[in-house]
Design a protein around this motif. Structure first.
Motif, PDB file in Angstrom:
ATOM      1  N   SER A   7      -2.017   5.711 -12.643  1.00 13.64           N
ATOM      2  CA  SER A   7      -1.666   5.085 -11.302  1.00 13.64           C
ATOM      3  C   SER A   7      -0.452   5.447 -10.672  1.00 13.64           C
ATOM      4  CB  SER A   7      -2.103   3.780 -11.154  1.00 13.64           C
ATOM      5  OG  SER A   7      -3.260   3.670 -11.674  1.00 13.64           O
TER       6      SER A   7
ATOM      7  N   ALA B 299     -13.560  -3.740  -6.521  1.00 16.14           N
ATOM      8  CA  ALA B 299     -14.904  -3.105  -6.015  1.00 16.14           C
ATOM      9  C   ALA B 299     -15.084  -1.749  -7.008  1.00 16.14           C
ATOM     10  CB  ALA B 299     -14.651  -2.585  -4.453  1.00 16.14           C
ATOM     11  N   LYS B 300     -14.281  -1.389  -7.627  1.00 18.11           N
ATOM     12  CA  LYS B 300     -14.477  -0.277  -8.474  1.00 18.11           C
ATOM     13  C   LYS B 300     -14.740  -0.641 -10.023  1.00 18.11           C
ATOM     14  CE  LYS B 300     -12.221   3.263  -5.491  1.00 18.11           C
ATOM     15  NZ  LYS B 300     -11.511   4.531  -5.477  1.00 18.11           N
TER      16      LYS B 300
ATOM     17  N   TYR C  34     -12.524   0.497 -13.309  1.00 17.67           N
ATOM     18  CA  TYR C  34     -11.201   0.033 -13.565  1.00 17.67           C
ATOM     19  C   TYR C  34     -11.741  -0.996 -14.845  1.00 17.67           C
ATOM     20  CZ  TYR C  34      -9.082   2.013  -9.537  1.00 17.67           C
ATOM     21  OH  TYR C  34      -8.566   2.591  -8.731  1.00 17.67           O
TER      22      TYR C  34
ATOM     23  N   LEU D  98      -1.133  -0.045  -7.161  1.00 18.64           N
ATOM     24  CA  LEU D  98      -2.507   0.134  -7.863  1.00 18.64           C
ATOM     25  C   LEU D  98      -1.981  -0.139  -9.120  1.00 18.64           C
ATOM     26  CD1 LEU D  98      -5.618   0.389  -8.292  1.00 18.64           C
ATOM     27  CD2 LEU D  98      -5.157   2.905  -8.267  1.00 18.64           C
TER      28      LEU D  98
ATOM     29  N   THR E  49       0.775  -1.209   0.119  1.00 18.80           N
ATOM     30  CA  THR E  49      -0.147   0.007   0.107  1.00 18.80           C
ATOM     31  C   THR E  49       0.705   1.284   0.032  1.00 18.80           C
ATOM     32  OG1 THR E  49      -0.218  -0.119   2.316  1.00 18.80           O
ATOM     33  CG2 THR E  49      -1.983  -1.046   1.236  1.00 18.80           C
TER      34      THR E  49
ATOM     35  N   ASN F 299       0.500   5.879  -6.999  1.00 19.17           N
ATOM     36  CA  ASN F 299       0.009   4.548  -6.124  1.00 19.17           C
ATOM     37  C   ASN F 299       0.441   3.441  -6.851  1.00 19.17           C
ATOM     38  OD1 ASN F 299      -1.295   2.627  -4.948  1.00 19.17           O
ATOM     39  ND2 ASN F 299      -3.308   3.694  -4.869  1.00 19.17           N
TER      40      ASN F 299
ATOM     41  N   GLU G  39      -9.757  -2.828  -3.859  1.00 21.54           N
ATOM     42  CA  GLU G  39     -10.210  -1.874  -4.485  1.00 21.54           C
ATOM     43  C   GLU G  39     -10.370  -1.816  -6.225  1.00 21.54           C
ATOM     44  OE1 GLU G  39      -8.208   2.532  -5.353  1.00 21.54           O
ATOM     45  OE2 GLU G  39      -7.366   1.440  -4.080  1.00 21.54           O
TER      46      GLU G  39
ATOM     47  N   ASN H  35      -5.708  -4.766   0.349  1.00 24.40           N
ATOM     48  CA  ASN H  35      -6.495  -3.727   0.078  1.00 24.40           C
ATOM     49  C   ASN H  35      -6.542  -3.213  -1.200  1.00 24.40           C
ATOM     50  OD1 ASN H  35      -7.032  -3.617   2.969  1.00 24.40           O
ATOM     51  ND2 ASN H  35      -5.238  -2.197   3.537  1.00 24.40           N
ATOM     52  N   ILE H  36      -5.251  -3.365  -2.013  1.00 23.64           N
ATOM     53  CA  ILE H  36      -5.188  -2.842  -3.330  1.00 23.64           C
ATOM     54  C   ILE H  36      -6.174  -3.560  -4.209  1.00 23.64           C
ATOM     55  CG2 ILE H  36      -3.755  -2.712  -5.202  1.00 23.64           C
ATOM     56  CD1 ILE H  36      -3.329  -0.327  -3.442  1.00 23.64           C
ATOM     57  N   TRP H  37      -6.197  -5.101  -4.017  1.00 28.15           N
ATOM     58  CA  TRP H  37      -6.864  -5.955  -5.074  1.00 28.15           C
ATOM     59  C   TRP H  37      -8.350  -5.756  -4.572  1.00 28.15           C
ATOM     60  CZ3 TRP H  37      -5.349  -8.259  -9.168  1.00 28.15           C
ATOM     61  CH2 TRP H  37      -4.029  -8.223  -9.276  1.00 28.15           C
TER      62      TRP H  37
END
Length: 292
Positions: A248, A62-63, A66, A257, A42, A254, A59, A55-57
């Motif tokens: 990214s 979940a969005k 992308y 990401l 992260t 990031n 995200e 957490n990145i995966w």
């Protein structure tokens, strides 16, 4: 003819495979492992934090934003493959059959255009497709209105740039397949009563499939990572995966990401190629069994 069995303990075989294995390890496996490791980290205050979590995966999955861009990238790549092959095949066929006396000159022109800097070629298309560009100027002088073409900064302009820059790959792979076709096979088809069109679809086209497939794979893989065309000719209105990954890494700083999105793109490309290979293998097997 005697076939000699080779063992992996053969020093000659080991000596010939070690350089390739070392190159693959150094320039493919190691960066891929590093990218995978980076995707499980992260960032905190724009600095990398070694946390080893998901957490990145989470995200990424979940969005939907992308996945919309990834879907657009794959769709544009598939369309580019079809258009590039449709553009490349007639040129390759003409080089192999109709323009033998001029094929060396045409090859030099194609290679020269291919080696020209991609940035110059892409910005050249901007000058052509702009509202006040060369194309609208020409159409205006032909009486077709001052703004007949208005496709710059659209996905259509992006596709034009992609096909223009990538069509040369299947052009040469298809040409190599066509040049190796025995002319006697085509003459035999004519002697059997086949028309030129039927001989093309039953003799020439099937024998050119290796070059067609390899060119299509090259175009698809390169299309997944296009950057200039969506940015310059598309105006960033419909970004593709490469632009998302760049943002990214650079804009959002990031890196995890960007690494995760890179892996997603690699996996999508690999799965697409596996499906295409399975379909091609099945069609070849069915064709072979039908011939028997």
């Amino acid at each position: 003819m005697r076939v000699e069995q080779k063992s992996w303990r053969d020093p000659v075989l080991i000596g010939t495979t070690i350089p390739l294995a070392a190159i693959m390890l150094l320039f493919f496996i190691v960066p891929l492992v590093m990218t995978t490791v980076l995707s499980f980290q992260t960032t905190k205050f724009y600095r990398l934090s070694w946390t080893w979590d998901l957490n990145i995966w989470m995200e990424v999955f979940a969005k939907p934003h992308y996945w919309v861009i990834m879907t657009r990238t794959v769709s544009m790549a598939l369309i580019c493959v079809v258009l590039s092959v449709l553009v490349a095949f007639p040129v390759a066929y003409a080089l192999a059959t109709r323009l033998k006396a001029l094929q060396n000159h045409v090859k030099i022109l194609i290679v020269f255009a291919f080696l020209t800097d991609a940035v110059l070629k892409t910005f050249g298309w901007v000058l052509v497709l702009d509202k006040n560009g060369v194309l609208n100027w020409l159409l205006a002088h032909l009486g077709i209105g001052p703004d007949a073409v208005n496709i710059l900064f659209t996905p259509t302009a992006t596709m034009i740039g992609m096909v223009y820059n990538l069509a040369v790959y299947p052009m040469f792979t298809i040409y190599l397949s066509l040049a190796r076709i025995d002319r006697d096979l085509q003459l035999a088809a004519y002697d059997a009563g086949a028309s030129r069109l039927r001989a093309f679809f039953e003799v020439t086209l099937p024998l050119s499939k290796p070059g067609l497939y390899s060119g299509a794979v090259l175009v698809f893989v390169l299309s997944l990572g296009v950057f200039l065309e969506p940015k310059v000719m598309g105006g960033g209105t419909a970004p593709m995966a490469a632009e998302l990954i760049r943002q990214s890494f650079e804009t959002r700083v990031n890196w995890p990401l960007g690494a995760a999105l890179t892996l997603v793109l690699i996996i999508i490309g690999a799965l697409s190629l596996m499906i295409a290979a399975a379909v091609a293998f099945r069609s070849n097997r069915l064709a072979g069994s039908a011939a028997k």
